[in-house]
Write an enzyme that holds these catalytic residues in place. Structure first.
Site, PDB file in Angstrom:
ATOM      1  N   HIS A  56       5.581  15.186   5.005  1.00 14.97           N
ATOM      2  CA  HIS A  56       6.310  15.746   3.861  1.00 14.97           C
ATOM      3  C   HIS A  56       6.145  14.884   2.611  1.00 14.97           C
ATOM      4  O   HIS A  56       6.233  13.661   2.655  1.00 14.97           O
ATOM      5  CB  HIS A  56       7.779  16.021   4.179  1.00 14.97           C
ATOM      6  CG  HIS A  56       8.613  14.832   4.500  1.00 14.97           C
ATOM      7  ND1 HIS A  56       9.213  14.066   3.537  1.00 14.97           N
ATOM      8  CD2 HIS A  56       8.973  14.287   5.692  1.00 14.97           C
ATOM      9  CE1 HIS A  56       9.917  13.100   4.121  1.00 14.97           C
ATOM     10  NE2 HIS A  56       9.782  13.200   5.420  1.00 14.97           N
ATOM     11  N   ASP A  63       5.679  11.995  10.829  1.00 14.90           N
ATOM     12  CA  ASP A  63       6.870  11.718  10.017  1.00 14.90           C
ATOM     13  C   ASP A  63       7.751  10.691  10.712  1.00 14.90           C
ATOM     14  O   ASP A  63       8.961  10.859  10.838  1.00 14.90           O
ATOM     15  CB  ASP A  63       7.631  13.026   9.740  1.00 14.90           C
ATOM     16  CG  ASP A  63       8.830  12.805   8.816  1.00 14.90           C
ATOM     17  OD1 ASP A  63       8.870  11.760   8.133  1.00 14.90           O
ATOM     18  OD2 ASP A  63       9.733  13.660   8.787  1.00 14.90           O
ATOM     19  N   GLU A 103      11.463  18.231   2.910  1.00 18.97           N
ATOM     20  CA  GLU A 103      11.941  17.991   4.268  1.00 18.97           C
ATOM     21  C   GLU A 103      13.301  17.322   4.242  1.00 18.97           C
ATOM     22  O   GLU A 103      14.173  17.621   5.049  1.00 18.97           O
ATOM     23  CB  GLU A 103      10.932  17.105   5.036  1.00 18.97           C
ATOM     24  CG  GLU A 103      11.221  16.976   6.531  1.00 18.97           C
ATOM     25  CD  GLU A 103      12.143  15.799   6.889  1.00 18.97           C
ATOM     26  OE1 GLU A 103      12.590  15.739   8.034  1.00 18.97           O
ATOM     27  OE2 GLU A 103      12.427  14.951   6.022  1.00 18.97           O
ATOM     28  N   GLU A 104      13.498  16.413   3.301  1.00 20.29           N
ATOM     29  CA  GLU A 104      14.673  15.539   3.349  1.00 20.29           C
ATOM     30  C   GLU A 104      15.999  16.266   3.141  1.00 20.29           C
ATOM     31  O   GLU A 104      16.983  15.956   3.804  1.00 20.29           O
ATOM     32  CB  GLU A 104      14.555  14.413   2.307  1.00 20.29           C
ATOM     33  CG  GLU A 104      13.451  13.397   2.593  1.00 20.29           C
ATOM     34  CD  GLU A 104      13.696  12.576   3.851  1.00 20.29           C
ATOM     35  OE1 GLU A 104      14.701  12.801   4.536  1.00 20.29           O
ATOM     36  OE2 GLU A 104      12.846  11.712   4.157  1.00 20.29           O
ATOM     37  N   HIS A 122      15.033   5.571   4.292  1.00 22.28           N
ATOM     38  CA  HIS A 122      15.945   6.099   3.262  1.00 22.28           C
ATOM     39  C   HIS A 122      16.585   5.003   2.407  1.00 22.28           C
ATOM     40  O   HIS A 122      17.647   5.230   1.830  1.00 22.28           O
ATOM     41  CB  HIS A 122      17.062   6.949   3.889  1.00 22.28           C
ATOM     42  CG  HIS A 122      16.579   8.166   4.595  1.00 22.28           C
ATOM     43  ND1 HIS A 122      17.424   9.067   5.200  1.00 22.28           N
ATOM     44  CD2 HIS A 122      15.335   8.670   4.779  1.00 22.28           C
ATOM     45  CE1 HIS A 122      16.719  10.049   5.736  1.00 22.28           C
ATOM     46  NE2 HIS A 122      15.452   9.838   5.508  1.00 22.28           N
ATOM     47  N   ASP A 164       8.405   6.932   4.740  1.00 23.21           N
ATOM     48  CA  ASP A 164       9.026   8.255   4.922  1.00 23.21           C
ATOM     49  C   ASP A 164       8.870   9.071   3.657  1.00 23.21           C
ATOM     50  O   ASP A 164       9.722   9.021   2.769  1.00 23.21           O
ATOM     51  CB  ASP A 164      10.503   8.050   5.301  1.00 23.21           C
ATOM     52  CG  ASP A 164      11.187   9.354   5.665  1.00 23.21           C
ATOM     53  OD1 ASP A 164      10.504  10.363   5.865  1.00 23.21           O
ATOM     54  OD2 ASP A 164      12.435   9.342   5.740  1.00 23.21           O
TER      55      ASP A 164
END
Lengths: 465, 465
Positions: B280, B354, B326-327, B424, B292
């Protein structure tokens, strides 16, 4: 036939029970390591309170004292220091080097003296450079083309090899014997491309040896960072007549006394069968030696701690050995083996961790076919922890001198991809060690020691419920 | 019987030939990735020239344009953008929080708003805190004990789980539904312990959802760093009456148009059988989204590049899909599946990366028993590259919407130990991606795509010399 079947069924069911007890004990070991392991805190102290621990240095002595104190606090049966004389090589003031493309036009490049090298002459050495990829190429050039020049060894590590240790093995002769070889053809000095797969600005030191070269003919040798090597090589292609300057003030002092640090849990049933687990306490001086080999030391110490934490009393004698002087002499490894032989101690197993504190992937074993077959039956016990590699092969330098027909030598095999980014360089530092990766390695080693202790190596696997 | 033997021998010998051709092709793929892979440079651009790519942001649009340009340059058969409306949530000015042990005596702690959260009231929110480990505990406390307070979810990730994703799965409901649950009991706000196994100062954001909570009853939710969570918990034990203050200005704006970025090599023999590989393109905004999922994007792009480099022409159609959002919405994954269904495209395989750009350990597969058996026959081809894990299980969020009875879904499984140190958070940045680890992942994915393309999934393995 019927009896055989009954026996087989009985064996199978006791095997299941035994497996299950082993599975439980190994789970306890991993849990303890991941929640109560002491290795990371020990490493923090070794790296951040003591730092690089070159043989013969104050820091090496501090490390001896610190780790002995820590072993003393674990409630082992014996903790002692084993004296050993070690070489004392000192780097002196920081090295300095530049490429001079024409008089007065210079570009500084990062270098460091190789461990064991002599200094440059007072005021440094400036000379033309000849680049080679191998000793064969050097020989083909011969004295006429080499005399008075700086030989620049620039064979890179092969990036297509999955094991970076294999790639290292394919290059390290340039560092170890480059000066000896170049001196034969009258070279004035040697510059070696750092053993690093990455392009960066860190020069990587490491041991070198002059072999039979007479003292008066020894020439200074230094490593250059990979970026520096690329720059030097490109510059030489544009103009083969450029000059290279370097200055280093390292020297070899007389040997000094140091120690292997040893702690023991005496075996409850077979005290005369000795298993050891260890790493080397000395390191190079540029970084703080966290991966090489602070990690292996604290993991080895944790093996004894974790067995105690999980309430396991070894039947065989288990020793942790923190070897001194692996990097530039192997005096500690040799001394330990010499004393063991003198005392006729029966060492059945020696496990070394000296490949960094990265995620463990498995072990290498140097042993008989029969014992390797036995070891392979344990493999499935490790799979839940993503330990898959049980391979034949070299174990580790420090346990090497113990080699004989009966002993099983083993090395922990962590993931090797990042190892040479840090190896022997300024960036081998604590923040590059991940706590969980270190802890998983300690648990993996402890689990193997547990199995060796439980099942031994001289007779078939004893099945216990 | 004799005929059968001959057939078996023939099969066996063609199998050996086929294996050998596969071994050679896979070796070519790994060599190409480790020496000519483009992924690391692409990632450098995405991370350092563009940065965090939250859905709907300028950076997300820049990433769409950049990756399309790069795919255009690879000489694929088609490259296109697939429009998709995405949510646009913005963080606003940096968040601020402190613990107030008595009026005027405060200690700042690092927090960040959870993605999708509402802002605090103007001037921030200050209230007493009630710490819980679970929704059950919250329910037991009830409205009387919770009303007007900040609910502090402090259940840590379980360090004894070897897969850190499993540990994450055991905690993430606190982040995703914590505000929805706490609002039911009249809480004023929610603070969630960061999903991080390490003790450090980085708060980790991530998506949250209010479920059916009416707009007027939605309460602000933020993550606190693990060190901050420890401090808050300790302080609460000393004095349950302390207050916690936080201020955040995030908000949800109207949806905006964005894109999935798609590149295709059309199959030479079975163009209607589609295989996709992807990651993503969006990321959170705190770091630069290198692990990520910049890593998964550039690895997926490299799959097509490496097949071209090694001269392999897929028989089946191969697409790289860089999914948007995606997130915090999965709109890209849903849109891709919706369009595929509308066009009655036959997707036989979807591979997602991912889980970070770390050393690859294997794959998970979501597929029929029959296809999994086929896949397992390829396992030995990967062992020289230290790829050992072929497991059943979830593949990846973006390819999930394609799920049906026939398709094989798969996820790359890299080493997971370091992933949640960065996930994140502000330190999900380029320097934490190791080039070789990233390249090995790309090669591993390319090799699997090669095998799927060669042998397909609908019929028994076709043996070709």
């Amino acid at each position: 036939m019927k009896n055989l079947l009954v026996i087989l069924l009985l064996c199978a069911s006791s095997y299941v029970l035994a497996q299950s007890a082993d599975e439980q004990q190994i789970k306890k070991i991993y849990d303890a390591s991941l929640t109560e392991g002491k290795g990371y805190d020990w490493l923090n102290y070794l790296s951040n309170q003591i730092g690089g621990r070159l043989s013969g240095s104050v820091q090496a002595q501090q490390a001896v004292e610190y780790t002995k104190r820590q072993l003393d606090s674990l409630g082992l049966d014996r903790v002692w220091l084993q004296p050993v004389m070690v070489p004392k090589w000192v780097r002196g003031v920081p090295e300095f080097a530049y490429i001079e493309t024409r008089p007065g036009l210079t570009t500084n490049v990062p270098i460091c003296a190789l461990g064991g090298s002599v200094a440059t002459p007072d005021g440094g050495l400036k000379a033309n450079v000849i680049e080679v990829q191998s000793f064969e190429e050097l020989e083909a050039l011969g004295t006429d083309r080499v005399r008075g020049k700086i030989v620049f060894y620039n064979r890179p590590m092969d990036p297509t090899l999955i094991s970076t240790f294999e790639a290292y093995g394919g290059c390290v002769n340039q560092r170890y014997s480059g000066a000896e070889q170049a001196a034969k053809y009258g070279a004035a000095g040697v510059i070696v491309r750092s053993m690093n797969l990455r392009l960066d600005d860190y020069p990587h030191t490491g041991s070198m040896n002059y072999g039979d070269t007479p003292v008066t003919q020894r020439i200074p040798a230094a490593a250059i960072s990979t970026n520096g090597a690329e720059l030097l090589s490109t510059t030489l292609k544009l103009n083969p007549n450029i000059q290279f300057y370097f200055n280093q003030n390292c020297k070899q002092l007389p040997d000094v006394e140091s120690y292997n640090v040893i702690g023991e849990i005496t075996g409850s049933e077979y005290p005369n069968e000795v298993m050891i687990v260890g790493g080397h306490l000395d390191s190079w001086d540029l970084g703080d030696g966290s991966h090489d080999d602070g990690a292996g030391c604290v993991q080895s110490m944790d093996v004894l701690h974790l067995l105690k934490k999980t309430g396991y009393q070894p039947k065989r004698t288990l020793r942790v050995v923190l070897f001194m002087n692996e990097e530039n002499g192997l005096r500690g490894g040799n001394k330990y083996a010499e004393v063991a032989k003198k005392k006729s101690e029966n060492h059945i197993f020696a496990l070394e961790s000296d490949a960094g504190g990265f995620t463990p992937r498995g072990f290498s074993f140097d042993c008989s076919d029969e014992n390797f077959k036995k070891i392979e039956t344990w493999k499935t016990l490790f799979e839940p922890y993503l330990i898959h590699m049980f391979v034949r092969g070299g174990s580790g330098a420090d346990v090497g001198p113990l080699k004989n027909e009966n002993i099983v030598l083993s090395g922990l095999r962590p993931d090797s991809q990042r190892y040479f980014d840090h190896h022997h360089a300024e960036n081998d530092t604590f923040e590059h060690v991940n706590k969980r990766e270190l802890q998983l390695g300690a648990a993996t080693m402890t689990s193997l020691i547990y199995l060796v202790d439980k099942y031994g190596f001289t007779q078939p696997i004893k099945v216990k419920g």
